[in-house]
Design a protein around this motif. Sequence first.
Motif, PDB file in Angstrom:
ATOM      1  N   SER A 114      25.533  47.743  58.910  1.00 19.54           N
ATOM      2  CA  SER A 114      25.635  46.715  59.949  1.00 19.54           C
ATOM      3  C   SER A 114      25.521  47.315  61.338  1.00 19.54           C
ATOM      4  O   SER A 114      26.254  48.232  61.705  1.00 19.54           O
ATOM      5  CB  SER A 114      26.966  45.969  59.824  1.00 19.54           C
ATOM      6  N   GLN A 115      24.576  46.795  62.130  1.00 17.57           N
ATOM      7  CA  GLN A 115      24.402  47.237  63.509  1.00 17.57           C
ATOM      8  C   GLN A 115      25.294  46.453  64.464  1.00 17.57           C
ATOM      9  O   GLN A 115      25.521  46.877  65.596  1.00 17.57           O
ATOM     10  CB  GLN A 115      22.934  47.094  63.920  1.00 17.57           C
TER      11      GLN A 115
ATOM     12  N   GLY B 196      20.910  56.405  60.476  1.00 20.82           N
ATOM     13  CA  GLY B 196      22.087  55.588  60.182  1.00 20.82           C
ATOM     14  C   GLY B 196      21.873  54.099  60.113  1.00 20.82           C
ATOM     15  O   GLY B 196      22.803  53.326  60.356  1.00 20.82           O
ATOM     16  N   TYR B 197      20.666  53.664  59.730  1.00 25.20           N
ATOM     17  CA  TYR B 197      20.408  52.228  59.606  1.00 25.20           C
ATOM     18  C   TYR B 197      20.538  51.747  58.154  1.00 25.20           C
ATOM     19  O   TYR B 197      20.819  50.575  57.922  1.00 25.20           O
ATOM     20  CB  TYR B 197      19.006  51.889  60.129  1.00 25.20           C
ATOM     21  N   ILE B 198      20.304  52.643  57.199  1.00 24.08           N
ATOM     22  CA  ILE B 198      20.409  52.271  55.787  1.00 24.08           C
ATOM     23  C   ILE B 198      20.923  53.466  54.980  1.00 24.08           C
ATOM     24  O   ILE B 198      20.916  54.606  55.463  1.00 24.08           O
ATOM     25  CB  ILE B 198      19.057  51.836  55.182  1.00 24.08           C
TER      26      ILE B 198
ATOM     27  N   ILE C 266      19.988  41.143  63.911  1.00 24.55           N
ATOM     28  CA  ILE C 266      18.698  41.366  64.564  1.00 24.55           C
ATOM     29  C   ILE C 266      18.885  41.676  66.042  1.00 24.55           C
ATOM     30  O   ILE C 266      18.271  42.605  66.595  1.00 24.55           O
ATOM     31  CB  ILE C 266      17.777  40.142  64.380  1.00 24.55           C
ATOM     32  N   ASN C 267      19.756  40.916  66.715  1.00 25.23           N
ATOM     33  CA  ASN C 267      20.024  41.168  68.138  1.00 25.23           C
ATOM     34  C   ASN C 267      20.649  42.541  68.348  1.00 25.23           C
ATOM     35  O   ASN C 267      20.283  43.280  69.275  1.00 25.23           O
ATOM     36  CB  ASN C 267      20.938  40.079  68.704  1.00 25.23           C
ATOM     37  N   ALA C 268      21.598  42.902  67.480  1.00 26.42           N
ATOM     38  CA  ALA C 268      22.252  44.207  67.591  1.00 26.42           C
ATOM     39  C   ALA C 268      21.271  45.335  67.298  1.00 26.42           C
ATOM     40  O   ALA C 268      21.290  46.382  67.957  1.00 26.42           O
ATOM     41  CB  ALA C 268      23.439  44.282  66.630  1.00 26.42           C
ATOM     42  N   PHE C 269      20.401  45.112  66.313  1.00 24.29           N
ATOM     43  CA  PHE C 269      19.379  46.113  65.976  1.00 24.29           C
ATOM     44  C   PHE C 269      18.447  46.341  67.156  1.00 24.29           C
ATOM     45  O   PHE C 269      18.098  47.477  67.489  1.00 24.29           O
ATOM     46  CB  PHE C 269      18.577  45.637  64.761  1.00 24.29           C
TER      47      PHE C 269
ATOM     48  N   SER D 269      27.189  48.329  67.302  1.00 23.14           N
ATOM     49  CA  SER D 269      26.938  47.905  68.670  1.00 23.14           C
ATOM     50  C   SER D 269      28.240  47.551  69.376  1.00 23.14           C
ATOM     51  O   SER D 269      28.470  47.900  70.522  1.00 23.14           O
ATOM     52  CB  SER D 269      25.991  46.699  68.681  1.00 23.14           C
ATOM     53  N   ALA D 270      29.142  46.814  68.658  1.00 19.05           N
ATOM     54  CA  ALA D 270      30.412  46.426  69.270  1.00 19.05           C
ATOM     55  C   ALA D 270      31.252  47.657  69.587  1.00 19.05           C
ATOM     56  O   ALA D 270      31.896  47.741  70.622  1.00 19.05           O
ATOM     57  CB  ALA D 270      31.166  45.492  68.333  1.00 19.05           C
ATOM     58  N   MET D 271      31.223  48.639  68.714  1.00 17.81           N
ATOM     59  CA  MET D 271      32.015  49.836  68.926  1.00 17.81           C
ATOM     60  C   MET D 271      31.520  50.595  70.153  1.00 17.81           C
ATOM     61  O   MET D 271      32.300  51.105  70.955  1.00 17.81           O
ATOM     62  CB  MET D 271      31.933  50.731  67.687  1.00 17.81           C
ATOM     63  N   ASP D 272      30.182  50.688  70.308  1.00 13.35           N
ATOM     64  CA  ASP D 272      29.623  51.381  71.458  1.00 13.35           C
ATOM     65  C   ASP D 272      29.942  50.664  72.747  1.00 13.35           C
ATOM     66  O   ASP D 272      30.214  51.274  73.775  1.00 13.35           O
ATOM     67  CB  ASP D 272      28.095  51.502  71.313  1.00 13.35           C
ATOM     68  N   GLU D 273      29.864  49.308  72.708  1.00  9.08           N
ATOM     69  CA  GLU D 273      29.984  48.551  73.942  1.00  9.08           C
ATOM     70  C   GLU D 273      31.431  48.410  74.408  1.00  9.08           C
ATOM     71  O   GLU D 273      31.741  48.520  75.588  1.00  9.08           O
ATOM     72  CB  GLU D 273      29.363  47.165  73.745  1.00  9.08           C
ATOM     73  N   TRP D 274      32.370  48.174  73.450  1.00  7.94           N
ATOM     74  CA  TRP D 274      33.744  47.874  73.851  1.00  7.94           C
ATOM     75  C   TRP D 274      34.724  49.008  73.594  1.00  7.94           C
ATOM     76  O   TRP D 274      35.694  49.188  74.341  1.00  7.94           O
ATOM     77  CB  TRP D 274      34.232  46.618  73.116  1.00  7.94           C
ATOM     78  N   GLY D 275      34.488  49.758  72.531  1.00  5.58           N
ATOM     79  CA  GLY D 275      35.387  50.859  72.212  1.00  5.58           C
ATOM     80  C   GLY D 275      36.772  50.390  71.819  1.00  5.58           C
ATOM     81  O   GLY D 275      37.731  51.161  71.883  1.00  5.58           O
ATOM     82  N   ASP D 276      36.897  49.109  71.421  1.00  7.40           N
ATOM     83  CA  ASP D 276      38.238  48.600  71.102  1.00  7.40           C
ATOM     84  C   ASP D 276      38.258  47.811  69.804  1.00  7.40           C
ATOM     85  O   ASP D 276      38.819  46.746  69.714  1.00  7.40           O
ATOM     86  CB  ASP D 276      38.753  47.730  72.246  1.00  7.40           C
ATOM     87  N   ILE D 277      37.613  48.350  68.787  1.00  4.83           N
ATOM     88  CA  ILE D 277      37.633  47.682  67.488  1.00  4.83           C
ATOM     89  C   ILE D 277      39.073  47.532  66.983  1.00  4.83           C
ATOM     90  O   ILE D 277      39.420  46.572  66.322  1.00  4.83           O
ATOM     91  CB  ILE D 277      36.802  48.487  66.470  1.00  4.83           C
TER      92      ILE D 277
END
Length: 241
Positions: free
Chosen positions: A91-92, A72-74, A7-10, A96-104
């Motif tokens: 999964s958002q 790209g939500y469902i 929910i927070n990521a969405f 979200s993590a990929m956009d923010e950190w770029g280091d998956i």
Amino acid sequence: MNYLKEINAFFDEKDLNSLSASASLLWYVLMQFNNKTGWKEEFTVPTSSVLVKLGLGENAFLRARKELETKGYITFKAGTKHQAPTYRMISQVKASAMDEWGDIQGDEPGVEEKVEQGVKQGALFKRKEERKKERVGGARMQPHTFYEQNIGMLTPFMAEKLTDWCDRLTNELVMEAMKIAVRHNKLFFHYCEGILKRWEKAGVQSIVDVRRNEKQPADNKEERQSEAKRLIEEYRKERYA
């Protein structure tokens, strides 16, 4: 899936990848159904059950579902006569993590990634600041809530009509049209719709355009007054016919 994290990521992702009010509501409803299934990767749910939760018509539901898939939500597979539609929530948190950190993969982001990250964060901050300016009494007022609190009971038909106008123009313009109606004590949506149709025809896209439109010559003002009278007469005929 972690319900709270999703929910927070969405919420954050929606600021950058904007959704209509009906699409956002559909995402929350599908998340509730997915939660009840124990977060299966794919789950089925009858369209009739979704419509009951949404409180919207079938056409509005189909538009909202298509919007969620396109952005790209469902993903979903249409149902058959004996099988309900199958959905999969994307999964958002991961996006979200990929956009923010770029280091998956555990790599340190390079200069280009850091610049891109800064641009995205700046865009997110700007959007949040714009939303703060739209807040009323410390809480952002949505068109559906404003209608219910100031004009009348929000029926499913009325909710769908409001959603349709929000999609055709913007939430901000729909709110402005209703505020004008309340100021003139015209507490029926037919009056608001007349304003919205005029703005749509004139190519109005923002409140700035509305203000500019209000500064047109007096003959245009007389035309608008005449149009308002016509709308009132039409409403009276419909009501007392």
